[in-house]
Design an enzyme around this catalytic site. Structure first.
Site, PDB file in Angstrom:
ATOM      1  N   ASN A 170      19.021  14.349 -19.886  1.00  0.00           N
ATOM      2  CA  ASN A 170      19.274  13.333 -20.909  1.00  0.00           C
ATOM      3  C   ASN A 170      18.252  13.370 -22.033  1.00  0.00           C
ATOM      4  O   ASN A 170      18.430  12.701 -23.056  1.00  0.00           O
ATOM      5  CB  ASN A 170      19.265  11.938 -20.282  1.00  0.00           C
ATOM      6  CG  ASN A 170      17.874  11.514 -19.842  1.00  0.00           C
ATOM      7  OD1 ASN A 170      17.269  12.189 -19.001  1.00  0.00           O
ATOM      8  ND2 ASN A 170      17.357  10.428 -20.395  1.00  0.00           N
ATOM      9  N   ASP A 192      15.690  11.365 -13.500  1.00  0.00           N
ATOM     10  CA  ASP A 192      15.664  10.001 -14.044  1.00  0.00           C
ATOM     11  C   ASP A 192      16.491   9.856 -15.312  1.00  0.00           C
ATOM     12  O   ASP A 192      16.351  10.635 -16.259  1.00  0.00           O
ATOM     13  CB  ASP A 192      14.221   9.584 -14.313  1.00  0.00           C
ATOM     14  CG  ASP A 192      13.440   9.470 -13.018  1.00  0.00           C
ATOM     15  OD1 ASP A 192      13.746   8.567 -12.225  1.00  0.00           O
ATOM     16  OD2 ASP A 192      12.550  10.316 -12.788  1.00  0.00           O
ATOM     17  N   ASP A 242      18.153  17.352 -14.109  1.00  0.00           N
ATOM     18  CA  ASP A 242      17.132  16.315 -14.240  1.00  0.00           C
ATOM     19  C   ASP A 242      17.437  15.166 -13.275  1.00  0.00           C
ATOM     20  O   ASP A 242      18.547  15.045 -12.756  1.00  0.00           O
ATOM     21  CB  ASP A 242      17.122  15.826 -15.692  1.00  0.00           C
ATOM     22  CG  ASP A 242      16.165  14.681 -15.929  1.00  0.00           C
ATOM     23  OD1 ASP A 242      14.998  14.784 -15.507  1.00  0.00           O
ATOM     24  OD2 ASP A 242      16.586  13.666 -16.516  1.00  0.00           O
TER      25      ASP A 242
END
Length: 261
Positions: free
Chosen positions: A207, A98, A96
């Protein structure tokens, strides 16, 4: 396009809550996405507010329509080409962007690592990007160990130039953006079965649990990062990834009880 639809990210408040996805789009009374300003539009994986997480699945790609239905007779079309020769024996790791590798803001930041101009509806906005501590050494080593794929729910007009500046070593063999996500029950989900890789040899580092709700057993969770320059999460994860790079089946490790679970 509303300027709030380009970047998918979560806020610090959402990061503290249970199973909060990036840019939660679901209202208790409406299925329509709600506007949350420029950041939500550029940077957006959302979370489910109802019910239990979806079960993991394997097999053919699951192409889910917005209403949750699975279309019939959908031809199999994988997101990734065949692995290159140098990666044929490597595990595929989906990474990922961001709050995993970087944090971005439209508010000016004095110590920004990158400033990305993004055009939205004829207006150019400046996006200020902070690199997570240890991201350079992390990407360099991950590119040596794995077939790395950047997979973000943000739009390419923002994420592609960030990746150009971030990935100095060509760690990412491919880049996937929002259009490659499955929009399911108000969430942008990264459906690993659509990659065209054996799921026993696929990992996802993200996240947001909402991003990998279809395949939780393939996930290596990482804490959301915003601006803590003392953070060591990426550095601390490298020994674990070194271990995973040597296994034949990631489930042999990831399905074992983990400390603190």
């Amino acid at each position: 396009m509303d300027s709030s639809a380009v970047i998918t990210q979560i806020s610090k408040e959402e990061a503290r809550g249970p199973l909060r996805g990036k840019g939660d789009q679901k209202s208790a009374v409406s299925q329509k996405p709600r506007s949350r300003g420029i950041l939500h539009s550029l940077f957006c994986c959302v979370c489910r507010d109802d019910g239990e997480p979806l079960p993991a699945h394997s097999g053919a790609p699951l192409l889910v329509e917005e209403n949750g239905a699975i279309p019939k007779h959908t031809p199999v079309q994988y997101l990734l080409p065949e692995a290159k020769a140098q990666d044929s024996d490597k595990i595929c790791v989906v990474i990922d962007l961001d709050e995993t590798l970087v944090h971005s803001s439209f508010k000016p930041v004095n110590n920004a690592d990158f400033i990305i101009p993004v055009e939205i509806d004829g207006v150019v906005h400046q996006v200020y990007v902070l690199k997570r501590p240890h991201v350079d050494e992390f990407l360099q080593r991950m590119g040596e160990l794995f077939e790395c794929v950047l997979f973000t729910a943000s739009l390419a007009k923002y994420a592609d130039p960030v990746a150009d500046l971030l990935d100095k070593w060509g760690a990412f063999r491919a880049r996937l953006f929002r259009e490659s996500c499955v929009f399911h029950r108000g969430n942008y989900v990264k459906d690993l079965s659509r990659l065209g890789r054996d799921l026993r040899r696929v990992l996802i580092l993200d996240n947001s649990p909402a991003s990998y709700v279809f395949h939780p057993d393939n996930a290596v969770p990482v804490a959301s990062w915003f601006d803590n320059m003392s953070d060591t999460e990426l550095h601390d994860l490298l020994p674990f990834f070194e271990q995973l790079s040597r296994v034949d089946d990631v489930y042999s490790v990831l399905r074992q009880p983990r400390p603190g679970s």
